[in-house]
Design a protein around this motif. Structure first.
Motif, PDB file in Angstrom:
ATOM      1  N   VAL A 182     -15.657  11.986  45.715  1.00 22.71           N
ATOM      2  CA  VAL A 182     -14.866  10.766  45.888  1.00 22.71           C
ATOM      3  C   VAL A 182     -15.107  10.267  47.297  1.00 22.71           C
ATOM      4  O   VAL A 182     -15.789  10.910  48.109  1.00 22.71           O
ATOM      5  CB  VAL A 182     -13.382  11.054  45.627  1.00 22.71           C
ATOM      6  N   LYS A 183     -14.564   9.126  47.580  1.00 17.26           N
ATOM      7  CA  LYS A 183     -14.770   8.552  48.892  1.00 17.26           C
ATOM      8  C   LYS A 183     -14.263   9.448  49.998  1.00 17.26           C
ATOM      9  O   LYS A 183     -14.826   9.513  51.090  1.00 17.26           O
ATOM     10  CB  LYS A 183     -14.095   7.185  48.975  1.00 17.26           C
ATOM     11  N   ALA A 184     -13.240  10.071  49.703  1.00 13.80           N
ATOM     12  CA  ALA A 184     -12.709  10.987  50.741  1.00 13.80           C
ATOM     13  C   ALA A 184     -13.704  12.105  51.029  1.00 13.80           C
ATOM     14  O   ALA A 184     -13.824  12.547  52.169  1.00 13.80           O
ATOM     15  CB  ALA A 184     -11.376  11.571  50.284  1.00 13.80           C
ATOM     16  N   ASP A 185     -14.384  12.572  49.993  1.00 14.12           N
ATOM     17  CA  ASP A 185     -15.366  13.629  50.217  1.00 14.12           C
ATOM     18  C   ASP A 185     -16.503  13.132  51.095  1.00 14.12           C
ATOM     19  O   ASP A 185     -17.126  13.903  51.846  1.00 14.12           O
ATOM     20  CB  ASP A 185     -15.933  14.124  48.876  1.00 14.12           C
ATOM     21  N   SER A 191     -16.304  10.965  53.465  1.00 16.87           N
ATOM     22  CA  SER A 191     -15.843  10.510  54.780  1.00 16.87           C
ATOM     23  C   SER A 191     -16.384  11.388  55.906  1.00 16.87           C
ATOM     24  O   SER A 191     -16.467  10.963  57.051  1.00 16.87           O
ATOM     25  CB  SER A 191     -14.316  10.487  54.818  1.00 16.87           C
ATOM     26  N   ILE A 192     -16.723  12.622  55.603  1.00 13.83           N
ATOM     27  CA  ILE A 192     -17.283  13.543  56.602  1.00 13.83           C
ATOM     28  C   ILE A 192     -18.775  13.629  56.322  1.00 13.83           C
ATOM     29  O   ILE A 192     -19.174  14.131  55.258  1.00 13.83           O
ATOM     30  CB  ILE A 192     -16.659  14.941  56.498  1.00 13.83           C
ATOM     31  N   PRO A 193     -19.609  13.214  57.196  1.00 19.53           N
ATOM     32  CA  PRO A 193     -21.054  13.177  56.911  1.00 19.53           C
ATOM     33  C   PRO A 193     -21.656  14.564  56.952  1.00 19.53           C
ATOM     34  O   PRO A 193     -21.105  15.472  57.588  1.00 19.53           O
ATOM     35  CB  PRO A 193     -21.582  12.298  58.032  1.00 19.53           C
ATOM     36  N   ASP A 194     -22.801  14.802  56.327  1.00 21.14           N
ATOM     37  CA  ASP A 194     -23.531  16.075  56.375  1.00 21.14           C
ATOM     38  C   ASP A 194     -24.184  16.226  57.752  1.00 21.14           C
ATOM     39  O   ASP A 194     -24.316  15.278  58.516  1.00 21.14           O
ATOM     40  CB  ASP A 194     -24.604  16.105  55.293  1.00 21.14           C
ATOM     41  N   LEU A 195     -24.665  17.434  57.970  1.00 23.73           N
ATOM     42  CA  LEU A 195     -25.230  17.741  59.276  1.00 23.73           C
ATOM     43  C   LEU A 195     -26.526  16.981  59.502  1.00 23.73           C
ATOM     44  O   LEU A 195     -26.791  16.492  60.605  1.00 23.73           O
ATOM     45  CB  LEU A 195     -25.488  19.263  59.386  1.00 23.73           C
ATOM     46  N   HIS A 196     -27.335  16.941  58.420  1.00 24.54           N
ATOM     47  CA  HIS A 196     -28.627  16.291  58.638  1.00 24.54           C
ATOM     48  C   HIS A 196     -28.463  14.796  58.877  1.00 24.54           C
ATOM     49  O   HIS A 196     -29.358  14.140  59.371  1.00 24.54           O
ATOM     50  CB  HIS A 196     -29.528  16.559  57.416  1.00 24.54           C
ATOM     51  N   GLU A 197     -27.366  14.296  58.479  1.00 25.66           N
ATOM     52  CA  GLU A 197     -27.171  12.861  58.676  1.00 25.66           C
ATOM     53  C   GLU A 197     -26.876  12.530  60.136  1.00 25.66           C
ATOM     54  O   GLU A 197     -27.107  11.400  60.575  1.00 25.66           O
ATOM     55  CB  GLU A 197     -26.033  12.365  57.786  1.00 25.66           C
ATOM     56  N   ILE A 198     -26.430  13.418  60.858  1.00 23.46           N
ATOM     57  CA  ILE A 198     -26.064  13.141  62.245  1.00 23.46           C
ATOM     58  C   ILE A 198     -27.017  13.813  63.236  1.00 23.46           C
ATOM     59  O   ILE A 198     -26.846  13.691  64.451  1.00 23.46           O
ATOM     60  CB  ILE A 198     -24.614  13.597  62.512  1.00 23.46           C
ATOM     61  N   VAL A 199     -27.954  14.607  62.717  1.00 22.49           N
ATOM     62  CA  VAL A 199     -28.867  15.288  63.656  1.00 22.49           C
ATOM     63  C   VAL A 199     -29.884  14.306  64.163  1.00 22.49           C
ATOM     64  O   VAL A 199     -30.544  13.605  63.369  1.00 22.49           O
ATOM     65  CB  VAL A 199     -29.566  16.474  62.947  1.00 22.49           C
ATOM     66  N   ASN A 200     -30.092  14.318  65.429  1.00 25.72           N
ATOM     67  CA  ASN A 200     -31.122  13.528  66.068  1.00 25.72           C
ATOM     68  C   ASN A 200     -32.079  14.483  66.754  1.00 25.72           C
ATOM     69  O   ASN A 200     -32.011  15.715  66.588  1.00 25.72           O
ATOM     70  CB  ASN A 200     -30.502  12.525  67.022  1.00 25.72           C
ATOM     71  N   GLU A 201     -32.886  13.952  67.486  1.00 24.99           N
ATOM     72  CA  GLU A 201     -33.914  14.760  68.124  1.00 24.99           C
ATOM     73  C   GLU A 201     -33.303  15.735  69.121  1.00 24.99           C
ATOM     74  O   GLU A 201     -33.758  16.867  69.273  1.00 24.99           O
ATOM     75  CB  GLU A 201     -34.942  13.857  68.823  1.00 24.99           C
TER      76      GLU A 201
END
Length: 1463
Positions: A1017-1020, A1022-1032
Motif C-alpha cells: 500500500v502507499k504507506a508501505d 513511504s519508506i524507500p529501499d536502500l538502493h533507491e537512495i544509494v549514491n556514489e
C-alpha cells in the motif's frame, strides 16, 4: 503369826485404872467435889497461860488426891465446865514429857512417866459415849487426841512402860467408840477417822522408839478386826501401809526401781529416822493388822463381834434384821476400798504406780463409784433375787448393768476410766512393769490368798455339770449364790451385787499380776490354774481392762480361756452404745482394752490350726442347754468368730485411736490369711470336714476336731456366731476377707471418716497395704477401691475454703499416694476406659483445681482454665501420680533392676562409652523446658553400633521423676525400608540416538512466506529501499559494510562447524554441564532439628511470659560456668523415690550395753534361728559395690562399679571362711534391700566390726588407701558407670572406713555441704529375747550406729555432728513367744496422731506376716520429685544463658564446644 503369843484383851478388860475413889460415893457427892476441886485448877490454868504462875499443887500427895477427883470428873455430864476443866488440866500435865512448864505440878515434872501413865488411864472416861452434848464431847476428845499426837511426836523421855500404856489407851478408846454398830451422826462416826489416824500414827512412832512386843501386835490385830465396819479404818490403814511400802521399796529394790509416790501428808506418818529393818518388820505386821480383808464381804463375820451380838438382842431376847444397821450396808464400799488398797500395793511392787493428788491410797480415783450407803434402796428385800453369773451378750444385762441394788451409780464424765488399769487415763500409754519387779509367785504369796478369795466372793462351784473326774476343782465353773455358808442371822442375798466393785478390783489386780510375768518365769500351777475361773464373774469390764497383755506373756495353759475371752469380746466390741457398762466404766477405754486383746488373739487360729482346746467353762457363756460344752474345739474354728468381732468392732467404733488399732489388725489378718493360702498350708491343716464347714455354702462351725465324724449342725453354733453368719459368707478365705475389708473401709472412708485426719490416714495406709496383698480378686473390687479413693479426693478438694488447712492437704496427698500404690500394684486396671478416665480426671483436679467436664457435661478446655490447685503440695502429689501413670506403670522393674527405676547413664558414661577421642563434657548442649526438664544433648554420634548416615542425637532427660537416656535418629522411611536402604546413588542418563526419526531440512526465515504475497500500500512505499537512495558516496561505504558482513558470516560458520566437531568428539553426557542430584548430608545440627521437630523451637517459646517470674518455655544453659557440673551431679544424687532405712539389732537376755548388743550379730550361734529367717523375709541381699540403689548410708549409696570383680571375689572368700552371722548385712559389704515402684528400703544390721576389720585389712590391698586427696571430687572424674555424685570416694576409703556407719561419719570430707536430700525415715527394729529388757535398750548409745549421713551437717571444727534426736527414732521391739508367735512393742516417735499402722503396740504377729508388716511399717512418703523440681529451678537461675533471640538462633547453627574442645 502371833499364835504362840497371848493377847492383852483380858488385861485391858480387867484394868481398873480408869476408876476413882469417888465412884464409891453417891453421884451428888462426887459431882460436888469435882466441881469444887477442878474449877480452881482450870481457872488458874487459864489465868496462868498469860502470867505464867505456878501450880496450886506442891506435893505428891496433893497431886494424887486431885487426880482421883479429875478421874471422876471426866465421867460427869457435859452440861457444865467441869469436864472441860478436867481435860484442860490433864492435857497440860501430860506435856511434862515434852516440855515442863510452871503450870505443871513439881511432882509430875520429877516423875512424868509414872503420872502420865495414870493420866492416860483416867482419860478413857472421856471417850465413853454420852446421851447428850455430843458436839462438846467431840471437841474435848479431839483436844485430847491432839495432845496425844504432840506427846508421841515430841517427847524424848517417854519410857517403854509409858509407850505401852499409851498404845493400850488408844486401843481401848477406839474399841469403846468403834466396836459398837455405827449410829447415824453419833460420836463414833465423827471421831472414827481421827481416832484411827492417831492410833496408827502413834503406833508407827512407837515402832521407831520402842518396838511393840508381839502381844501388842496381836491385841491390835484382834481389836482392829472389831472396827472394820467403819470406812475410816480401811482408809487409814491404806494410808499407813502405802507410806510404809513407799519406804520399803526404796531400800529393797534400790533407786532404779520406780518410786512409789505418796502424798506428803501420808509420807509424814513414817518417822524419817526409822531404819530399814524397822520399816520391813513394821510393814509386814501392819499389812496383816486388818486381818483378812475379804471378811469385809461377809456381814456375818463382821457382825459376829461381841458388841454386835449385844445389839442384835433386844430386851425380849429376840433377834432383829441385820439390814436395819446402816454400818453393814457400807461394807461393799469398805470392801472395795480394802481391795483398792491391796491393788495399790500390788501396783507398787510391780513398779507401775504413780502419784495421786489426794491423800487416799495412790490408786486411780473413781475407778468405780459405789454408794456410801444403801439406805436409799427402795426395792423390798423379798423382791431381790440372786442371779447366775454369765457374760453372754443375751444375759449380761442382768449382771453388769447395775453395780448394786442399793443405788444407781452416776455416769462417769471424766476421762479416767472407773475400772481402768491403775494410774492410767485414756490418753496415757500403759506403763510397763519395772524390770526389777519381784516374781509373780512372790507377789501371790503376799496377796494371792486375799485376792483369790475376794474374786470368789459369794461364788461356789457349780455342781450340776457333768465333768471328767480328772479335772481339778479349781477349774470347775463358778456361779453366784445367794447365801453365806456360816451365817445364821443374815440373808446374804441382800448384798452380793454390791460387792461387785471389790471383786472387780481383786480380779483386775490378779490380771495385772499375771500380765507382769517375766520372760521365762515359772508360776506355780496351784496359783495359776485359778485364773481360768475369772472369766465367769460379773466383773467382765475389770478383767478386760487389766488383761490386754494376758495372751502375750507365755502363760502356760492360757489358751484354754481363749473361747471365753472371745465371748466377752463378742459382748463388748460389736455393741455401739455399751449401755451395760457406761454407767461405771469409760466405754472408750473398755473398747481399747478389748481391741488389744483381740490383737493378741487374731493369729491364734492360723497358728494352731486343728489343735484342740479343752472346753471346761463353756457353759457360762451361753444359755443354750443343748450345746455340748465338754467337747474340745479347734483353734481354726474360732477364726470366723474373731473376724466377725473385728468387722463388728470397725463398724461400731468411733474413737480415732481405737479405729487405727482395728485397721492395723485387719491388715494383719488379711495378710496372714493370704500367705497361709499361698503356701498351701490351709489344705493340710483343714480336714475334709473342716473344708466343708468353712465352705461358702455352709458357714456352720464345728465344735469338734477336724478328724471327728460328728456332723456340724446349726444347733452347735454359738449364738453370737449365728448373729454374724452373713459375714462368714465373705470372710472364710483370704480373697473374701480382702474384699470385705475393702468394701467396709472404702465405705466408711467416704462417710464417717473423711473428716477425721488420723482415721483417714490410717485407712489410706490400710488400703495401700491391702493393695500389696497377693490375692486374686475380681477387677470390680479393685476398681471399687480406686474409685473410692478418687471420690475421697474429690470431696476433700471441694470442701469450702475455711476448711482448707495443711492437715486437709496432707489427707489429699496421702490419698494420691494410696492411688499410686493401687495403680502400680494393679496396672491392668487402667486398661478399663472408665477407670482410666476417672483417674486422669482426679489428676487434672489436683493439678489445675477443677475438672474439664463438670456435672452439666460442659467441657472447659485446658487453655481456658486458670490453674487454681488446692495447694502446691496437692499439685505436686497430682504431678507425681501423673508421672507414675505415664512412666512407671508397666515399666517396673526397669532393665537396670528394681534398685534403679531411672537410667544409669550420664554424661561421663557416654564419654567413656564413645569411640570419639574428641568427645568431652563440653560437647553437650543443655536446654531447659518449662523450667522443669533439663535436656543434655550430644549431637556427635557415639561411633559404636549406630548408623552414622542418619541424623542422630543422644538426649539425657533430667526431670522431677529421675534421669532418662534416649538415642534418637531421624528416619524418613519405614523400619523395613530403612533396614534395606543403601547409600544414595543417582540413576545414569540414557545415551542419545541421532538416527532415530526423520530429518527435515528447514529454511529459517524471519517471517512466513505469506507475508510476501501481501500487496503493498502507499504507506508501505513511504519508506524507500536502500538502493533507491544509494549514491556514489554511499556505495563505497555500503560495499565495505557488505564485505564485513560476508567475512563475519564465514567466520561464524567456521566456528560453528568447529564447535560441532568438538561436540561430536565429547562423551555423553558432559560431566561439566550434566545436572546431578546433591549427595546426602553427612553432618547435622541435630539439637536444632530435635527442638524444632518436637515443637520446642518457636518465637513464642523464647519470649518471657507476661506477668510471670518464670523463665521462657525454652532456655539454654551455659555449661562453662564454674560449678555447673557439680550442681548437675547434686541433681543426679537426689533420689527419684523415697528411701528409708531400717536398723536391726538383736538383744539377748539381760544385756544392757551397746557393745554386747552389737556383738550378737557376729555369729549365727548367738541368735535364734527365727531371727535369721525374719531377716531374709525383709528383702534380698545386695552387694554394696554393685548395688545402684540406697544402701543405708549416703557414702555408699547409688554407686555401680565401685569394686572390681577380683576384690569382691576375694572378700567373699574371706567372709565365707567365717560364720559372720547377720553381721554380713552391716552395710560394709552387703545389706538387705527391698524396693518397689514407689519406695526403697535398706535393712542394716549394725555389728561390732573389729574382727572383720582385721581380716579384711590383712587380705585386701587398697592402692589408694593412703591418699589424702579430696574424697569429693567433681562428677566428671567418675571412672566407671555410676550414678554416684562424688566418684572414687568409696575407693579412697580403706577397709576400716567402709565398715560401719560410725567410721563413715568420721571420714566424710570437711568444707563441703551435702546435697539437700530431704527427710528420710529411719526405724530401729530390736529383737529382744526377754521382754523386760526393753526398758534397758541403750538407744542413746546406738544413735551413732543408726546414722545414714543424710541427717548430718558439717561443722568447721569437727567432722560431722549428728542432728537426729533420740525421741525422733521409732523403735519396734519384736519378742518371740514360746508359741512361735511374736509380740510387738512400739516405742518412740509414732507421728502426729499417736500411731502408725499396720503394726500396733501390743499386737501378736505370726512368722508368715512378720517381715511383710515390718517392711510396711518402714515405708514413708516424702515425695522427692518436689526437691528435684526445686533443684532444677535453682540450676536454671544460676546457669541460664541470657542470650537475645538472634544470638540463641545463631548458637544453634554453630558447632558446640569450639573454644573448649581441648580443655
Amino acid at each position: 503369826m502371833y499364835s504362840e503369843w497371848r493377847s492383852l484383851h483380858l488385861v485391858i478388860q480387867n484394868d481398873q485404872g480408869h476408876t476413882s475413889v469417888l465412884h464409891s460415893y453417891p453421884d451428888s457427892v462426887g459431882r460436888d467435889v469435882a466441881n469444887a476441886v477442878v474449877r480452881p485448877l482450870g481457872q488458874a490454868l487459864t489465868a496462868s497461860s498469860g502470867a505464867g504462875s505456878e501450880s496450886l499443887l506442891k506435893t505428891d500427895k496433893e497431886v494424887k488426891w486431885t487426880m482421883e477427883v479429875i478421874c471422876y470428873g471426866l465421867t460427869l455430864p457435859l452440861d457444865g465446865d467441869t469436864v472441860k476443866y478436867c481435860v484442860d488440866v490433864y492435857t497440860d500435865w501430860i506435856m511434862a514429857l515434852v516440855l515442863p512448864k510452871d503450870s505443871i505440878p513439881l511432882p509430875i515434872i520429877k516423875e512424868p512417866n509414872l503420872y502420865v501413865q495414870n493420866i492416860l488411864k483416867h482419860l478413857q472416861n472421856l471417850f465413853v459415849p454420852r446421851q447428850e452434848q455430843g458436839s462438846n464431847q467431840i471437841r474435848l476428845c479431839l483436844q485430847v487426841l491432839r495432845a496425844i499426837q504432840k506427846l508421841a511426836r515430841e517427847s524424848t523421855i517417854m519410857a517403854r512402860e509409858t509407850w505401852e500404856v499409851l498404845l493400850l489407851f488408844l486401843l481401848q478408846i477406839n474399841d469403846i467408840l468403834l466396836a459398837m454398830p455405827t449410829i447415824q451422826g453419833g460420836i463414833a462416826e465423827n471421831l472414827a477417822e481421827k481416832l484411827i489416824g492417831v492410833l496408827f500414827e502413834v503406833w508407827l512412832l512407837a515402832c521407831m522408839r520402842c518396838f511393840p512386843t508381839p502381844p501388842y501386835w496381836k491385841t491390835a490385830k484382834e481389836m482392829v478386826a472389831n472396827w472394820r465396819h467403819h470406812p475410816a479404818v480401811v482408809e487409814q490403814w491404806s494410808k499407813a501401809i502405802c507410806a510404809l511400802t513407799s519406804r520399803l521399796l526404796r531400800f529393797t529394790y534400790g533407786p532404779s526401781f520406780p518410786p512409789f509416790k505418796v502424798s506428803d501428808e501420808d509420807a509424814s506418818l513414817i518417822p524419817p529416822e526409822m531404819d530399814n529393818e524397822c520399816i520391813a518388820q513394821t510393814w509386814f505386821r501392819f499389812l496383816h493388822m486388818l486381818s483378812n480383808p475379804v471378811d469385809l464381804s461377809n456381814p456375818a463375820i463382821i457382825s459376829s463381834t461381841p458388841k454386835f451380838q449385844e445389839q442384835f438382842l433386844n430386851v425380849s431376847g429376840m433377834t432383829q434384821e441385820l439390814n436395819q444397821y446402816p454400818c453393814l450396808k457400807q461394807l461393799p464400799h469398805i470392801f472395795f476400798r480394802a481391795m483398792r488398797g491391796i491393788s495399790c500395793l500390788v501396783d507398787a511392787f510391780l513398779g507401775i504406780s504413780r502419784p495421786r493428788c489426794d491423800s487416799a491410797p495412790p490408786t486411780p480415783v473413781n475407778r468405780l463409784n459405789l454408794p456410801q450407803s444403801s439406805a436409799s434402796s427402795t426395792t423390798p428385800p423379798h423382791n431381790r433375787r440372786h442371779r447366775t453369773v454369765t457374760v453372754n451378750k443375751a444375759t449380761i444385762k442382768t449382771t453388769t448393768a447395775n453395780v448394786g441394788h442399793a443405788s444407781k451409780v452416776p455416769h462417769q464424765t471424766s476421762s479416767t476410766s472407773p475400772l481402768s488399769s491403775p494410774n492410767q487415763t485414756s490418753s496415757e500409754p500403759r506403763p510397763l512393769p519395772a524390770p526389777r519387779r519381784p516374781k509373780v509367785n512372790s507377789i501371790l504369796n503376799l496377796f494371792g490368798s486375799w485376792l483369790f478369795d475376794a474374786a470368789f466372793v459369794h461364788c461356789k462351784l457349780h455342781n450340776g455339770l457333768n465333768r471328767d473326774s480328772s479335772m481339778t476343782a479349781t477349774q470347775m465353773p463358778l456361779h453366784c449364790y445367794g447365801c453365806c455358808p456360816n451365817s445364821t442371822m443374815l440373808d446374804a442375798s441382800e448384798f452380793p451385787d454390791n460387792y461387785e466393785a471389790g471383786r472387780a478390783e481383786a480380779c483386775g489386780t490378779l490380771c495385772r499380776i499375771f500380765c507382769s510375768k517375766k520372760t521365762g518365769e515359772e508360776i506355780l500351777p496351784s496359783l495359776f490354774i485359778q485364773i481360768t475361773d475369772y472369766v465367769c464373774h460379773p466383773v467382765l469390764a475389770s478383767i478386760i481392762l487389766n488383761s490386754p497383755p494376758l495372751f502375750c506373756c507365755d502363760l502356760k495353759g492360757i489358751d484354754v480361756v481363749v473361747p471365753y475371752f472371745i465371748s466377752a469380746l463378742e459382748t463388748i466390741l460389736p455393741d455401739r452404745e455399751l449401755s451395760k457398762f457406761k454407767t461405771y466404766v469409760n466405754p472408750t477405754e473398755l473398747r481399747r482394752a478389748s481391741i488389744n486383746i483381740l490383737l493378741s488373739l487374731l493369729p491364734l487360729p492360723h497358728h494352731f490350726g486343728n489343735v484342740k482346746s479343752e472346753v471346761v467353762l463353756e457353759g457360762k457363756f451361753s444359755n443354750d442347754d443343748s450345746s455340748s460344752y465338754d467337747k474340745p474345739i479347734t483353734f481354726l474354728s474360732l477364726k470366723l468368730r474373731l473376724v466377725n468381732i473385728l468387722i463388728g468392732a470397725l463398724q461400731t467404733e468411733t474413737d480415732p485411736n481405737n479405729t487405727q488399732m482395728i485397721l492395723g489388725a485387719m491388715l494383719n489378718i488379711v495378710q496372714d490369711s493370704a500367705l497361709l493360702e499361698a503356701i498351701g498350708c490351709q489344705m493340710e491343716m483343714n480336714g475334709e470336714e473342716n473344708l466343708k464347714s468353712h465352705s461358702r455354702t455352709n458357714s456352720g462351725i464345728s465344735s469338734a476336731s477336724g478328724g471327728s465324724t460328728e456332723p456340724t449342725t446349726p444347733d452347735s453354733e454359738r449364738p453370737a456366731q449365728a448373729l454374724l453368719r452373713d459375714y462368714a459368707l465373705n470372710t472364710d478365705t483370704a480373697a473374701g476377707l480382702l474384699i470385705r475389708s475393702i468394701h467396709l473401709v472404702t465405705q466408711r472412708l467416704n462417710s464417717q471418716w473423711r473428716q477425721d485426719m488420723s482415721i483417714s490416714l490410717a485407712a489410706l495406709e490400710l488400703l495401700s497395704g491391702l493393695a500389696k496383698v497377693k490375692v486374686i480378686v475380681d477387677s470390680a473390687d479393685q476398681k471399687r477401691a480406686i474409685s473410692s479413693i478418687c471420690s475421697y479426693i474429690v470431696y476433700q478438694c471441694s470442701r469450702p475454703a475455711p476448711f482448707h488447712s495443711r492437715d486437709l492437704h496432707s489427707m489429699i496427698v496421702a490419698a494420691f499416694q494410696c492411688l499410686c500404690v493401687w495403680l502400680t500394684e494393679h496396672p491392668d486396671m487402667l486398661d478399663e476406659k472408665d477407670c482410666l478416665k476417672e483417674v486422669l480426671e482426679i489428676v487434672e483436679l489436683g493439678i489445675s483445681g477443677s475438672k474439664s467436664r463438670n456435672s452439666e457435661q460442659e467441657v472447659k478446655y485446658k487453655g481456658d482454665k486458670e490453674p487454681n490447685p488446692a495447694s502446691m503440695r496437692v499439685k505436686d502429689a497430682a504431678d507425681a501420680t501423673l508421672t507414675c501413670i505415664m512412666q512407671l506403670l508397666g515399666a517396673f522393674p526397669s532393665p537396670s533392676g528394681p534398685a534403679s527405676p531411672c537410667s544409669l547413664v550420664n554424661e561421663t558414661t557416654l564419654i567413656n562409652c564413645s569411640r570419639l577421642p574428641t568427645l568431652n563434657r563440653h560437647s553437650f548442649r543443655y536446654f531447659v523446658l518449662d523450667n522443669s526438664v533439663i535436656l543434655a544433648m550430644l549431637e556427635q554420634p557415639l561411633g559404636n553400633d549406630q548408623n552414622d548416615s542418619f541424623p542422630s542425637v543422644t538426649v539425657l532427660v533430667r526431670g522431677m521423676s529421675g534421669r532418662l537416656a534416649w538415642i534418637q535418629q531421624l528416619s524418613l522411611l519405614p523400619r523395613g525400608a530403612k533396614a534395606n536402604q543403601k547409600l544414595f546413588v543417582p540413576e545414569s542418563r540414557p545415551l542419545p540416538k541421532n538416527d532415530v526419526g526423520i530429518k527435515y531440512t528447514v529454511k529459517h526465515r524471519p517471517f512466513p512466506e505469506e507475508v510476501d504475497k501481501i500487496p503493498f500500500v502507499k504507506a508501505d512505499l513511504s519508506i524507500p529501499d536502500l538502493h533507491e537512495i544509494v549514491n556514489e558516496e554511499l556505495e563505497e561505504t555500503h560495499e565495505k559494510l557488505r564485505n564485513g558482513m560476508a567475512q563475519q558470516i564465514s567466520y561464524e560458520i567456521s566456528i560453528e562447524q568447529q564447535s560441532e566437531e568438538e561436540w561430536r568428539k565429547k562423551s555423553f553426557p558432559d560431566p561439566i554441564t550434566d545436572c546431578k542430584p546433591p549427595s546426602p548430608a553427612q553432618e547435622f545440627q541435630t539439637a536444632r532439628l530435635f527442638l524444632s521437630h518436637f515443637g520446642f523451637l518457636s518465637l513464642e517459646a523464647l519470649k518471657e511470659p507476661a506477668n510471670s517470674r518464670l523463665p521462657p518455655h525454652l532456655i539454654a544453659l551455659d555449661s562453662t560456668i564454674s560449678g555447673f557440673f557439680d550442681d548437675l551431679g547434686y541433681l543426679d544424687l537426689l533420689p527419684c523415690r523415697p528411701f528409708d532405712t531400717v536398723f536391726i539389732f538383736y538383744m539377748k537376755a539381760f544385756q544392757k550395753t551397746s557393745q554386747e548388743i552389737l556383738k550378737n550379730a557376729e555369729s549365727s550361734k548367738n541368735v535364734q534361728p527365727h531371727f535369721l529367717e525374719f531377716l531374709l523375709s525383709l528383702g534380698w541381699s545386695v552387694d554394696i559395690g554393685k548395688h545402684p540403689g540406697w544402701t543405708g548410708h549416703i557414702s555408699t549409696s547409688w554407686p555401680i562399679n565401685s569394686y572390681s570383680d577380683t576384690d569382691v571375689t576375694e572378700q567373699e572368700e574371706i567372709v565365707q571362711c567365717e560364720d559372720t552371722g547377720a553381721s554380713i548385712f552391716n552395710g560394709q559389704r552387703k545389706v538387705l534391700y527391698y524396693a518397689d515402684a514407689l519406695t526403697e528400703v535398706a535393712f542394716v544390721v549394725p555389728s561390732s566390726v573389729e574382727s572383720l576389720t582385721d581380716s579384711l585389712e590383712s587380705n585386701i590391698s587398697d592402692p589408694e588407701s593412703d591418699s589424702n586427696m579430696d574424697l569429693l571430687p567433681g562428677i566428671l572424674k567418675q571412672p566407671a558407670l555410676t550414678l554416684e555424685l562424688f566418684p572414687n570416694h568409696t575407693d579412697n576409703l580403706n577397709s576400716s572406713q567402709k565398715l560401719s556407719p560410725t567410721s563413715r561419719l568420721k571420714k566424710l570430707p570437711q568444707g563441703r555441704t551435702l546435697p539437700p536430700l530431704g527427710p528420710e525415715t529411719k526405724v530401729s527394729v530390736v529383737w529382744v529375747e526377754r521382754y523386760d529388757d526393753i526398758e534397758n535398750f541403750p538407744l542413746s548409745d546406738l544413735m551413732s550406729e543408726i546414722s545414714t549421713g543424710v541427717e548430718t551437717t558439717l561443722n568447721s571444727s569437727t567432722s560431722l555432728r549428728t542432728t537426729t534426736i533420740e525421741k525422733e527414732v521409732p523403735v519396734i521391739f519384736i519378742h518371740p513367744l514360746k508359741t512361735g508367735l511374736f509380740r510387738i512393742k512400739i516405742q518412740g516417735a509414732t507421728g502426729k496422731f499417736n500411731m502408725v499402722i499396720p503394726l500396733v503396740d501390743g499386737m501378736i504377729v505370726s512368722r508368715r506376716a512378720l517381715g511383710f508388716l515390718v517392711r510396711l511399717e518402714s515405708d514413708s512418703y516424702n515425695p522427692p520429685h518436689v526437691r528435684r523440681k526445686q533443684k532444677i529451678a535453682d540450676i536454671v537461675n544460676k546457669y541460664r544463658n541470657k542470650q537475645l533471640e538472634p544470638e540463641f538462633y545463631t548458637s544453634l547453627f554453630q558447632e558446640v564446644g569450639l573454644k573448649n574442645c581441648n580443655s
